[in-house]
Write a protein that holds these residues in place. Structure first.
Motif, PDB file in Angstrom:
ATOM      1  N   GLU A  56       0.832  -1.205   0.000  1.00 22.88           N
ATOM      2  CA  GLU A  56       0.000   0.000   0.000  1.00 22.88           C
ATOM      3  C   GLU A  56       0.863   1.250   0.000  1.00 22.88           C
ATOM      4  N   ALA A  57       1.959   1.216   0.741  1.00 25.44           N
ATOM      5  CA  ALA A  57       2.866   2.366   0.745  1.00 25.44           C
ATOM      6  C   ALA A  57       3.405   2.631  -0.663  1.00 25.44           C
ATOM      7  N   LEU A  58       3.757   1.571  -1.384  1.00 25.87           N
ATOM      8  CA  LEU A  58       4.259   1.742  -2.760  1.00 25.87           C
ATOM      9  C   LEU A  58       3.174   2.310  -3.666  1.00 25.87           C
ATOM     10  N   ASP A  59       1.942   1.838  -3.500  1.00 22.50           N
ATOM     11  CA  ASP A  59       0.843   2.371  -4.306  1.00 22.50           C
ATOM     12  C   ASP A  59       0.650   3.860  -4.045  1.00 22.50           C
ATOM     13  N   LEU A  60       0.740   4.266  -2.782  1.00 26.89           N
ATOM     14  CA  LEU A  60       0.582   5.680  -2.443  1.00 26.89           C
ATOM     15  C   LEU A  60       1.744   6.509  -2.991  1.00 26.89           C
ATOM     16  N   MET A  61       2.957   5.961  -2.924  1.00 30.72           N
ATOM     17  CA  MET A  61       4.107   6.661  -3.493  1.00 30.72           C
ATOM     18  C   MET A  61       3.938   6.865  -4.996  1.00 30.72           C
ATOM     19  N   ALA A  62       3.455   5.823  -5.670  1.00 37.45           N
ATOM     20  CA  ALA A  62       3.322   5.888  -7.122  1.00 37.45           C
ATOM     21  C   ALA A  62       2.232   6.853  -7.565  1.00 37.45           C
ATOM     22  N   SER A  63       1.201   7.016  -6.746  1.00 38.49           N
ATOM     23  CA  SER A  63       0.059   7.832  -7.152  1.00 38.49           C
ATOM     24  C   SER A  63       0.142   9.273  -6.650  1.00 38.49           C
ATOM     25  N   SER A  64       1.137   9.596  -5.845  1.00 41.32           N
ATOM     26  CA  SER A  64       1.258  10.953  -5.301  1.00 41.32           C
ATOM     27  C   SER A  64       2.054  11.854  -6.233  1.00 41.32           C
ATOM     28  N   GLU A  65       1.726  13.129  -6.195  1.00 39.86           N
ATOM     29  CA  GLU A  65       2.447  14.103  -7.003  1.00 39.86           C
ATOM     30  C   GLU A  65       3.867  14.317  -6.490  1.00 39.86           C
ATOM     31  N   LEU A  66       4.019  14.313  -5.158  1.00 43.01           N
ATOM     32  CA  LEU A  66       5.320  14.525  -4.535  1.00 43.01           C
ATOM     33  C   LEU A  66       5.463  13.590  -3.347  1.00 43.01           C
ATOM     34  N   VAL A  67       6.620  12.952  -3.236  1.00 39.05           N
ATOM     35  CA  VAL A  67       6.947  12.100  -2.089  1.00 39.05           C
ATOM     36  C   VAL A  67       8.070  12.762  -1.303  1.00 39.05           C
ATOM     37  N   CYS A  68       7.814  13.030  -0.028  1.00 34.91           N
ATOM     38  CA  CYS A  68       8.839  13.552   0.884  1.00 34.91           C
ATOM     39  C   CYS A  68       9.222  12.412   1.817  1.00 34.91           C
ATOM     40  N   CYS A  69      10.511  12.046   1.843  1.00 35.04           N
ATOM     41  CA  CYS A  69      10.912  10.887   2.627  1.00 35.04           C
ATOM     42  C   CYS A  69      12.342  11.028   3.106  1.00 35.04           C
ATOM     43  N   THR A  70      12.720  10.197   4.078  1.00 34.87           N
ATOM     44  CA  THR A  70      14.107  10.150   4.520  1.00 34.87           C
ATOM     45  C   THR A  70      14.946   9.474   3.439  1.00 34.87           C
ATOM     46  N   ALA A  71      16.264   9.664   3.529  1.00 36.42           N
ATOM     47  CA  ALA A  71      17.162   9.163   2.482  1.00 36.42           C
ATOM     48  C   ALA A  71      17.746   7.805   2.825  1.00 36.42           C
ATOM     49  N   GLY A  72      16.972   6.953   3.525  1.00 35.87           N
ATOM     50  CA  GLY A  72      17.403   5.578   3.706  1.00 35.87           C
ATOM     51  C   GLY A  72      17.467   4.872   2.360  1.00 35.87           C
ATOM     52  N   LEU A  73      18.346   3.870   2.236  1.00 40.75           N
ATOM     53  CA  LEU A  73      18.496   3.207   0.939  1.00 40.75           C
ATOM     54  C   LEU A  73      17.195   2.563   0.474  1.00 40.75           C
ATOM     55  N   GLY A  74      16.433   1.986   1.417  1.00 34.47           N
ATOM     56  CA  GLY A  74      15.155   1.393   1.037  1.00 34.47           C
ATOM     57  C   GLY A  74      14.231   2.424   0.418  1.00 34.47           C
ATOM     58  N   ASN A  75      14.183   3.614   1.004  1.00 32.57           N
ATOM     59  CA  ASN A  75      13.364   4.682   0.444  1.00 32.57           C
ATOM     60  C   ASN A  75      13.882   5.129  -0.916  1.00 32.57           C
ATOM     61  N   LEU A  76      15.206   5.235  -1.056  1.00 35.63           N
ATOM     62  CA  LEU A  76      15.777   5.668  -2.332  1.00 35.63           C
ATOM     63  C   LEU A  76      15.435   4.690  -3.450  1.00 35.63           C
ATOM     64  N   TYR A  77      15.578   3.382  -3.184  1.00 36.40           N
ATOM     65  CA  TYR A  77      15.274   2.396  -4.206  1.00 36.40           C
ATOM     66  C   TYR A  77      13.780   2.374  -4.530  1.00 36.40           C
ATOM     67  N   ALA A  78      12.931   2.460  -3.487  1.00 34.85           N
ATOM     68  CA  ALA A  78      11.488   2.453  -3.723  1.00 34.85           C
ATOM     69  C   ALA A  78      11.052   3.698  -4.477  1.00 34.85           C
ATOM     70  N   ALA A  79      11.567   4.862  -4.056  1.00 34.81           N
ATOM     71  CA  ALA A  79      11.212   6.105  -4.731  1.00 34.81           C
ATOM     72  C   ALA A  79      11.719   6.100  -6.170  1.00 34.81           C
ATOM     73  N   GLY A  80      12.906   5.546  -6.376  1.00 34.37           N
ATOM     74  CA  GLY A  80      13.441   5.469  -7.720  1.00 34.37           C
ATOM     75  C   GLY A  80      12.570   4.630  -8.633  1.00 34.37           C
ATOM     76  N   ALA A  81      11.916   3.624  -8.071  1.00 37.20           N
ATOM     77  CA  ALA A  81      11.098   2.728  -8.888  1.00 37.20           C
ATOM     78  C   ALA A  81       9.704   3.274  -9.156  1.00 37.20           C
ATOM     79  N   VAL A  82       9.114   3.983  -8.177  1.00 34.71           N
ATOM     80  CA  VAL A  82       7.681   4.293  -8.321  1.00 34.71           C
ATOM     81  C   VAL A  82       7.317   5.761  -8.174  1.00 34.71           C
ATOM     82  N   ALA A  83       8.169   6.594  -7.556  1.00 37.02           N
ATOM     83  CA  ALA A  83       7.752   7.969  -7.254  1.00 37.02           C
ATOM     84  C   ALA A  83       7.846   8.873  -8.472  1.00 37.02           C
ATOM     85  N   ASN A  84       6.993   9.896  -8.514  1.00 31.24           N
ATOM     86  CA  ASN A  84       6.983  10.859  -9.609  1.00 31.24           C
ATOM     87  C   ASN A  84       7.949  12.013  -9.336  1.00 31.24           C
TER      88      ASN A  84
END
Length: 389
Positions: free
Chosen positions: A239-267
């Motif tokens: 669900e978190a990935l779905d929300l990241m993919a559908s949001s206009e902007l994702v604000c997150c910490t720079a943990g590697l997990g977040n970087l890889y997930a944001a790189g794959a799905v965030a706008n």
């Protein structure tokens, strides 16, 4: 006879060779260093895939007991193999007990020095990142294999919603008191909430957004807004990935997990101020590689000198704590934080309103290193098991 598909990994590694060699379940010990969520999440992704070859696993936490007691425990368990995600103590104890060791390392590029246990391991499975190949060569580590980082498959939502996602996953670590990261979340949340209101006031009603806040800690969920117990929510990873993919902007910490997930799905992505040296150094490395990522740092709001994130962990933590307290105690600094987040919101709103043929900048992480669901790591562990049976 046709092949049993359950005995073939997704990347083509034939696991029948292991199953046919024994009629008894194989006992392995699995362990993760208790620092953040990455090491544990990695084991959770990998171990079910190894389970397809009839392996029983005994999971142990990284204990507070000494090496002697841990060696004794492992000698009683008599596992065929110890698989540890970056825990030096457990690796050392297993080697002292004469048990083969596989070390999963998500940060091989990062360590100031490489522990002897890494050189002595039967295999080190390193997740790819900038600097990993160079580190392997410089350290003459002939026992290292590299695999793509764990992460979701790339996707982009056409016409994302106008919502802004504030993701506080990747904050908790044992070197930071609970009060510190709860105060951090409250500070950033308050600034983001004000920024969303200012954003909506500056844009047509058709472009108004709401703020969605995700947390991975019950303490943060309860403490982020004492006036609104539903301000933040905890959700499952999908669900978190779905929300990241559908949001206009994702604000997150720079943990590697977040970087890889944001790189794959965030706008579009805005990285929050670092909580420890890992967040900052990972951001520096990504930028040095030519990836254009929008990231905040504490000196933007305090007006002081930038923190030297290459100092020791405890010194960096102390500097971050001082900077955070300075921002919390200063209305001017809080306004600067709000304005910085607002600028990112307006930029993403304007970008979303116009045509764009470019991938989001962080997508470069996926195109450079790929993404894996754990298959590649599991296959490498099976490789070791076939050698040590």
């Amino acid at each position: 006879m046709s092949e049993n598909p359950d005995l073939i990994s997704h990347n083509g590694i034939d696991k029948t060779r292991l199953v046919q060699s024994t009629t008894q379940p194989i006992n392995i010990v699995c362990n993760a260093q208790p620092f953040g969520g990455g090491p544990g999440a990695t084991l959770m992704a990998v171990m079910p895939l190894i389970g397809t070859v009839h392996i029983t696993s005994t999971s142990i936490p990284s204990p507070e007991i000494g090496k002697k007691e841990l060696v004794s425990l492992l000698q009683r368990l008599k596992p065929r193999l110890v698989v540890t995600s970056m825990d030096e103590l457990v690796a050392a104890a297993a080697q002292a007990a004469g048990i083969p060791v596989v070390i999963i390392d998500l940060l091989l590029w990062f360590w100031p020095s490489i522990s002897p246990q890494w050189h002595q391991a039967d295999m080190v499975i390193a997740a790819e990142f900038y600097g990993v190949q160079e580190r392997i060569i410089s350290e003459k580590m002939n026992n290292v294999v590299t695999v793509p980082p764990l992460g979701p498959p790339p996707r982009t939502t056409a016409g994302p919603s106008k919502d802004v996602l504030l993701n506080f996953g990747g904050m908790v670590n044992p070197l930071m008191p609970k009060e510190e990261y709860v105060a951090y979340a409250r500070l950033v949340y308050s600034a983001a909430k004000r920024a969303v209101n200012l954003r909506n006031a500056a844009l047509p009603k058709s472009q108004h957004a709401k703020l969605i806040v995700l947390v991975a800690s019950l303490d943060v969920a309860r403490g982020i807004d004492p006036q609104d117990p539903e301000a933040a929510r905890m959700v499952l990873p999908d669900e978190a990935l779905d929300l990241m993919a559908s949001s206009e902007l994702v604000c997150c910490t720079a943990g590697l997990g977040n970087l890889y997930a944001a790189g794959a799905v965030a706008n579009a992505v805005l990285l929050l101020p670092p909580l420890h040296e890992g967040h900052a150094i990972q951001t520096h490395v990504v930028k040095k590689a030519g990836v254009s990522v929008d990231a905040m740092d504490w000196h933007e709001f305090t007006g002081g000198a930038p923190i030297n994130y290459y100092n020791g962990s405890l010194e960096v933590m102390d500097d971050v704590s001082k900077a955070q307290k300075e921002v919390i105690s200063s209305g001017q600094a809080q306004k600067a934080l709000t304005d910085r987040i607002l600028a990112a919101m307006l930029h993403s709103a304007n970008s979303a309103a116009g045509p764009s043929a470019q991938d989001p900048p962080l997508r470069a992480l996926v195109t450079t290193f790929g993404q894996d669901n754990g298959d590649a790591m599991a296959a490498r562990i099976v490789d070791v098991l076939t050698r040590v049976r």
